[in-house]
Write a protein that holds these residues in place. Sequence first.
Motif, PDB file in Angstrom:
ATOM      1  N   TYR A 215       0.821  -1.212   0.000  1.00 53.81           N
ATOM      2  CA  TYR A 215       0.000   0.000   0.000  1.00 53.81           C
ATOM      3  C   TYR A 215       0.856   1.264   0.000  1.00 53.81           C
ATOM      4  O   TYR A 215       0.549   2.233  -0.703  1.00 53.81           O
ATOM      5  CB  TYR A 215      -0.911   0.001   1.228  1.00 53.81           C
ATOM      6  N   ASN A 216       1.960   1.264   0.747  1.00 55.44           N
ATOM      7  CA  ASN A 216       2.729   2.489   0.933  1.00 55.44           C
ATOM      8  C   ASN A 216       3.910   2.618  -0.026  1.00 55.44           C
ATOM      9  O   ASN A 216       4.244   3.731  -0.443  1.00 55.44           O
ATOM     10  CB  ASN A 216       3.243   2.552   2.382  1.00 55.44           C
ATOM     11  N   GLU A 217       4.538   1.497  -0.378  1.00 60.68           N
ATOM     12  CA  GLU A 217       5.774   1.579  -1.163  1.00 60.68           C
ATOM     13  C   GLU A 217       5.751   0.763  -2.444  1.00 60.68           C
ATOM     14  O   GLU A 217       6.667   0.891  -3.261  1.00 60.68           O
ATOM     15  CB  GLU A 217       6.965   1.100  -0.304  1.00 60.68           C
ATOM     16  N   GLY A 218       4.739  -0.075  -2.622  1.00 60.68           N
ATOM     17  CA  GLY A 218       4.736  -0.995  -3.754  1.00 60.68           C
ATOM     18  C   GLY A 218       4.863  -0.314  -5.103  1.00 60.68           C
ATOM     19  O   GLY A 218       5.735  -0.663  -5.913  1.00 60.68           O
ATOM     20  N   LEU A 219       4.031   0.677  -5.358  1.00 59.83           N
ATOM     21  CA  LEU A 219       4.022   1.340  -6.658  1.00 59.83           C
ATOM     22  C   LEU A 219       5.295   2.138  -6.881  1.00 59.83           C
ATOM     23  O   LEU A 219       5.920   2.057  -7.956  1.00 59.83           O
ATOM     24  CB  LEU A 219       2.796   2.257  -6.783  1.00 59.83           C
ATOM     25  N   SER A 220       5.702   2.916  -5.883  1.00 61.35           N
ATOM     26  CA  SER A 220       6.893   3.750  -6.052  1.00 61.35           C
ATOM     27  C   SER A 220       8.146   2.895  -6.192  1.00 61.35           C
ATOM     28  O   SER A 220       9.059   3.227  -6.966  1.00 61.35           O
ATOM     29  CB  SER A 220       7.039   4.708  -4.862  1.00 61.35           C
ATOM     30  N   LEU A 221       8.223   1.770  -5.474  1.00 65.56           N
ATOM     31  CA  LEU A 221       9.388   0.908  -5.587  1.00 65.56           C
ATOM     32  C   LEU A 221       9.455   0.215  -6.944  1.00 65.56           C
ATOM     33  O   LEU A 221      10.529   0.032  -7.504  1.00 65.56           O
ATOM     34  CB  LEU A 221       9.384  -0.134  -4.465  1.00 65.56           C
ATOM     35  N   SER A 222       8.277  -0.150  -7.468  1.00 66.14           N
ATOM     36  CA  SER A 222       8.253  -0.836  -8.766  1.00 66.14           C
ATOM     37  C   SER A 222       8.699   0.070  -9.907  1.00 66.14           C
ATOM     38  O   SER A 222       9.117  -0.412 -10.965  1.00 66.14           O
ATOM     39  CB  SER A 222       6.838  -1.362  -9.050  1.00 66.14           C
ATOM     40  N   THR A 223       8.612   1.373  -9.708  1.00 66.21           N
ATOM     41  CA  THR A 223       9.055   2.320 -10.731  1.00 66.21           C
ATOM     42  C   THR A 223      10.380   2.985 -10.373  1.00 66.21           C
ATOM     43  O   THR A 223      10.809   3.928 -11.041  1.00 66.21           O
ATOM     44  CB  THR A 223       7.988   3.417 -10.927  1.00 66.21           C
ATOM     45  N   SER A 224      11.020   2.505  -9.310  1.00 64.08           N
ATOM     46  CA  SER A 224      12.273   3.102  -8.871  1.00 64.08           C
ATOM     47  C   SER A 224      13.443   2.543  -9.673  1.00 64.08           C
ATOM     48  O   SER A 224      13.494   1.355  -9.988  1.00 64.08           O
ATOM     49  CB  SER A 224      12.492   2.829  -7.376  1.00 64.08           C
ATOM     50  N   GLU A 225      14.386   3.415  -9.964  1.00 61.36           N
ATOM     51  CA  GLU A 225      15.585   2.993 -10.674  1.00 61.36           C
ATOM     52  C   GLU A 225      16.603   2.317  -9.762  1.00 61.36           C
ATOM     53  O   GLU A 225      17.632   1.843 -10.233  1.00 61.36           O
ATOM     54  CB  GLU A 225      16.233   4.199 -11.361  1.00 61.36           C
ATOM     55  N   LYS A 226      16.300   2.267  -8.465  1.00 64.14           N
ATOM     56  CA  LYS A 226      17.219   1.625  -7.538  1.00 64.14           C
ATOM     57  C   LYS A 226      17.075   0.109  -7.553  1.00 64.14           C
ATOM     58  O   LYS A 226      17.998  -0.611  -7.183  1.00 64.14           O
ATOM     59  CB  LYS A 226      16.995   2.146  -6.111  1.00 64.14           C
ATOM     60  N   LEU A 227      15.878  -0.390  -7.963  1.00 62.85           N
ATOM     61  CA  LEU A 227      15.683  -1.833  -7.966  1.00 62.85           C
ATOM     62  C   LEU A 227      15.096  -2.336  -9.285  1.00 62.85           C
ATOM     63  O   LEU A 227      15.790  -2.865 -10.131  1.00 62.85           O
ATOM     64  CB  LEU A 227      14.795  -2.247  -6.784  1.00 62.85           C
ATOM     65  N   PHE A 228      13.796  -2.123  -9.478  1.00 61.13           N
ATOM     66  CA  PHE A 228      13.095  -2.796 -10.569  1.00 61.13           C
ATOM     67  C   PHE A 228      13.262  -2.125 -11.930  1.00 61.13           C
ATOM     68  O   PHE A 228      12.968  -2.730 -12.949  1.00 61.13           O
ATOM     69  CB  PHE A 228      11.605  -2.928 -10.225  1.00 61.13           C
ATOM     70  N   ARG A 229      13.705  -0.883 -11.950  1.00 58.73           N
ATOM     71  CA  ARG A 229      13.905  -0.194 -13.228  1.00 58.73           C
ATOM     72  C   ARG A 229      15.370   0.198 -13.419  1.00 58.73           C
ATOM     73  O   ARG A 229      15.661   1.219 -14.029  1.00 58.73           O
ATOM     74  CB  ARG A 229      13.013   1.050 -13.306  1.00 58.73           C
TER      75      ARG A 229
END
Length: 361
Positions: A215-229
């Motif tokens: 809820y709090n970090e899922g979307l932002s983390l999935s679009t972050s260049e630090k991990l998934f992008r």
Amino acid sequence: MACPVQFICRGVRTVGLILFYYVFSIGITFYNKWLMKGFHYPLFMTLVHLSIIFCLAAVTRWAMHCWTGKPRVVLSWTDYLHKVSPTALATVLDIGLSNWSFLFITISLYTMTKSSAVLFILFFSLVLKLEEPNPFLILVVLLISCGLFMFTFESTQFNLEGFLMVLLASFIGGIRWTLTQVLMQKAELGLQNPIDAMFHLQPIMFIGLFPLFLYNEGLSLSTSEKLFRVTELSPLLYSLFTLSVGGALAFGLGFSEFLLVSRTSSLTLSISGIFKEVCTLLLASSVMGDRLSLLNWLGFAVCVCGISLHVGLKAYYSKSKGPSLRQLGGKSPELELPLLRQSRDDSTDEYDAEEHEINLH
């Protein structure tokens, strides 16, 4: 009476165990704060830590099984869901909120506010009748409360959102440690060894925190260049490495606490915890640049007096009037937990008596 050589050896061992505990306890506080400056996903970090702790606990259990030849305890699903899950959920909320707060507050404010956990532990231990009522507990509550107020009053680096997060974490921490003590002192469960307890707690902790993470970090983390992008492999490996180091520190903290208590006494851990907070504030002021006024330092001193009084009362009642904490079973040092502990019974044996002599002088 131990000879001087034995006395010195045990004293050196105690100091070494305390320093070993300090490395992990102080280290993980500063490490998480440093990591949060560039990695703004505290809940994901906590999930990674839980996974690493589970894996390390599983490996340790396997090594213990190979060394002793005895099978490790495995709980049934009924006991696991009904008796372990409340403790696991309280623990993960305490840890998750504490890590989350590093995005907003300084280490010094975090350290002081987490000290208020003593108040909530006392409250819940009285409610669950783990602690006998004592008039001196009122003085303990007043000292810690006044100290916390003085420390946060007109603080130039005060953040209300982060402060409330840590305060809520301390409240949940009171529930956590009370439930943890009850859990580990249920002899029929066989979770007296913290390695076994960590192994069983981590899966439910992971499941309990995962929805909040989504809820709090899922979307932002999935679009972050630090991990998934990530566009290059090296930043991804760096992120995974830094998260893994934090997980290893978290496991080492739990193990070092258990080692210190089992080899010395719970009183040693409680007293060393007080000096650990002093060291943390001094390091935060000199290394991290936390600004503390004279009133803040006075507030910290008042709070330390309250915690010291609480520890002193534990020692007094366990030595003179019998334990103020009701026994829930067993006298193994593995059953003793932070702030709800008591020193081992004086009537055990000569070795225990000598241990207490070292710890109290």
